[in-house]
Design an enzyme around this catalytic site. Structure first.
Site, PDB file in Angstrom:
ATOM      1  CG  MET A  47      -3.542   1.143  -4.954  1.00  0.00           C
ATOM      2  SD  MET A  47      -3.151   2.054  -6.471  1.00  0.00           S
ATOM      3  CE  MET A  47      -1.610   1.304  -6.931  1.00  0.00           C
ATOM      4  CG  LEU A  50      -4.066  -7.041  -0.213  1.00  0.00           C
ATOM      5  CD1 LEU A  50      -5.056  -7.314   0.919  1.00  0.00           C
ATOM      6  CD2 LEU A  50      -3.579  -5.604  -0.176  1.00  0.00           C
ATOM      7  N   GLY A  53       3.833  -7.902   3.016  1.00  0.00           N
ATOM      8  CA  GLY A  53       4.065  -6.548   3.520  1.00  0.00           C
ATOM      9  C   GLY A  53       2.757  -5.888   3.916  1.00  0.00           C
ATOM     10  CG  HIS A  54      -0.230  -5.011   0.957  1.00  0.00           C
ATOM     11  ND1 HIS A  54       0.343  -5.665  -0.102  1.00  0.00           N
ATOM     12  CD2 HIS A  54      -0.386  -3.728   0.575  1.00  0.00           C
ATOM     13  CE1 HIS A  54       0.518  -4.804  -1.101  1.00  0.00           C
ATOM     14  NE2 HIS A  54       0.091  -3.625  -0.721  1.00  0.00           N
ATOM     15  CD  GLN A  78      -2.032   5.669  -6.453  1.00  0.00           C
ATOM     16  OE1 GLN A  78      -3.013   6.043  -5.823  1.00  0.00           O
ATOM     17  NE2 GLN A  78      -1.030   5.050  -5.873  1.00  0.00           N
ATOM     18  N   GLY A 174       2.558   1.921   4.480  1.00  0.00           N
ATOM     19  CA  GLY A 174       3.823   1.200   4.614  1.00  0.00           C
ATOM     20  C   GLY A 174       5.023   2.134   4.542  1.00  0.00           C
ATOM     21  CB  SER A 212       8.113  -4.812  -4.031  1.00  0.00           C
ATOM     22  OG  SER A 212       7.508  -4.314  -5.212  1.00  0.00           O
TER      23      SER A 212
END
Lengths: 311, 311
Positions: A47, A50, A53-54, A78, A174, A212
């Site tokens: 989404m 970024l 983690g992405h 969502q 992830g 996050s």
């Protein structure tokens, strides 16, 4: 992960329609020599917004595949809260820099009208009981909406029959969103999508906080308090590694010593079914496999984390 | 349709696993010369117990495609009554004769453990409001179960990337199950399956009764009474063709003169959405498009039929 930019090999090809995406995938696969041999195609749905983690997810997919597609689509279905959807960060320029650095070949950035031309789907994916527990209990409809768009994205990027070689097709998600990963694996199995679902481990700060995009909402003091999540996971994991009884209540007790952190759940579940396991109320040594799931609120910010046991 | 067997060109290739099915599809497509040009692949999903209506569907698909797959699987999930499932006719030998005559290349006959290796799906297809009306009102869960298996079958038969030519992929469903056809079209659109859904017109006896495996359960007298269904549809269709007001109540009145036939519903709907149209209570001339849906019981046997208006 270093934030120093490596020299970009080339800018990714940006496409906005599914027709352009299919054509770009066919072109990239056909450009691989020699024709007739097996090829690999990776899809990383995101989404946007970024972070490292992405980047780790994209870099892993880059290493494992000849052709790499990354999608960026903020999927309204969502979000169970409209304000949350509207305020979700859109950082396309920064995202494109990261994706160029990580080596994506194609970036698919569709608009709402491309993904939902008829509005909300009439025939839906039902995440069932698996989608109602844990995160689903706090976010009604979240997992159904997530699966609705993943069901589409997996079809959009499917290698076409015209490419003339076997193509191993993989999709990457992830490990931090553990329940999402279980649900996508179930959907792929239950609907027999011809795709291999893969994951990469959670990225953490040096202190142990899972990466996050929400972490930036924490004060330094809250971020420090949030480290109890990782301490609690590690406490149980060390016992599991030594095949001792787990005594989850000890881990839960750690949260009681951090008044800034409000625990939502701390559960040991079957990694495949998310069924709660009984180890948390038994004195028996741990000898199996499990997945620890945790969610907590810190200063109004919801954080999730997880850890595999027995692997 | 004649029941005299035409000389079979060759026996279809029977496969029972999804791996065999994929390999057989790749082989059949590759056997087409010359390589590199576009090919066509048709899938006709059935539950067996094939009659002339199915044969018409298979023959049409045969004419339109280079490679033709027919599946036979009695899908327990779409039966809301266990006795109905157990007593559903299984006539594989007769089915294979029909499929050889109609020219199927591959017949896929999987067992339950091949289609549902993990038991009932955890992630499901939800037919939503579209699946609750008309037939869904009488058969709770039927359409969700039907979509669950169609979602799988469409993936099983998908042309693999290795075949080296563009493949136009089509799936065929009978027009008699109108609501099923609408729901499959919606699922394909909402989940973006790369398949073209096609249909063939309803087959009827010389007197007008829509072919159904259930017709054999009717006495000759009941079969004659059931002809009111076709008369009622034709009455409205003739008015539509003349752009007159439809006055559906006149068609409903015909059923009142046949005490052996108990009408369940007789509705004019949008062919794409199944939304009820208002023509049945208006004096205005009919100038649009519509789909007449009817269900009735004759001697305990449920019959459905339908007719397109404005085409």
């Amino acid at each position: 992960m270093s934030t120093t930019a490596a020299p970009a090999l080339r800018a990714p090809h940006i496409v906005t329609t599914t027709a352009e995406l299919s054509a770009a995938i066919a072109r990239e696969i056909e450009a691989l020599a020699p024709s007739g041999t097996a090829a690999t195609l990776g899809l990383v749905p995101t989404m946007g917004a970024l972070h490292s983690g992405h980047e780790s997810l994209v870099s892993t997919a880059r290493e494992q595949n000849d052709v790499l597609v990354v999608s960026i689509f903020v999927n309204e279905l969502q979000f169970n809260d409209e304000h949350d959807f509207e305020s979700y960060p859109r950082t396309l320029d920064a995202d494109m820099e990261i994706l160029a650095r990580a080596g994506a070949d194609i970036v698919f950035v569709p608009g709402d009208e491309e993904v939902y031309p008829d509005g909300r789907p009439l025939v839906k994916i039902d995440s069932g009981a698996l989608g109602e527990k844990f995160e689903g209990a706090s976010r009604p409809g979240h997992f159904d909406g997530m699966l609705a768009v993943v069901a589409k994205l997996l079809h959009y990027s499917m290698p076409p029959a015209s490419v003339g070689r076997p193509v191993a097709y993989r999709a990457y998600f992830g490990a931090k969103d553990a329940q999402q990963l279980v649900l996508i694996n179930r959907m792929v199995a239950d609907l027999n999508y011809p795709v291999d679902v893969r994951s990469v481990p959670i990225m953490r700060t040096a202190e142990g906080l899972a990466l996050s995009s929400r972490n930036q909402l924490l004060t330094p003091e809250q971020a420090k308090a949030a480290l109890v999540i990782h301490r609690a996971l590690l406490l149980v994991k060390e016992r599991a590694d030594r095949h001792e009884p787990l005594y989850l209540e000890d881990a839960v007790g750690l949260f009681e010593m951090e008044p800034q952190v409000e625990l939502d759940y701390f559960e040991l579940v079957d990694p495949r079914t998310l069924q709660e396991l009984a180890f948390n109320c038994q004195d028996t040594p741990f000898t199996g496999e499990g997945l620890l799931l945790v969610a907590a609120e810190v200063g109004g910010v919801r954080l999730i984390d997880n850890m595999r046991l027995g692997y």
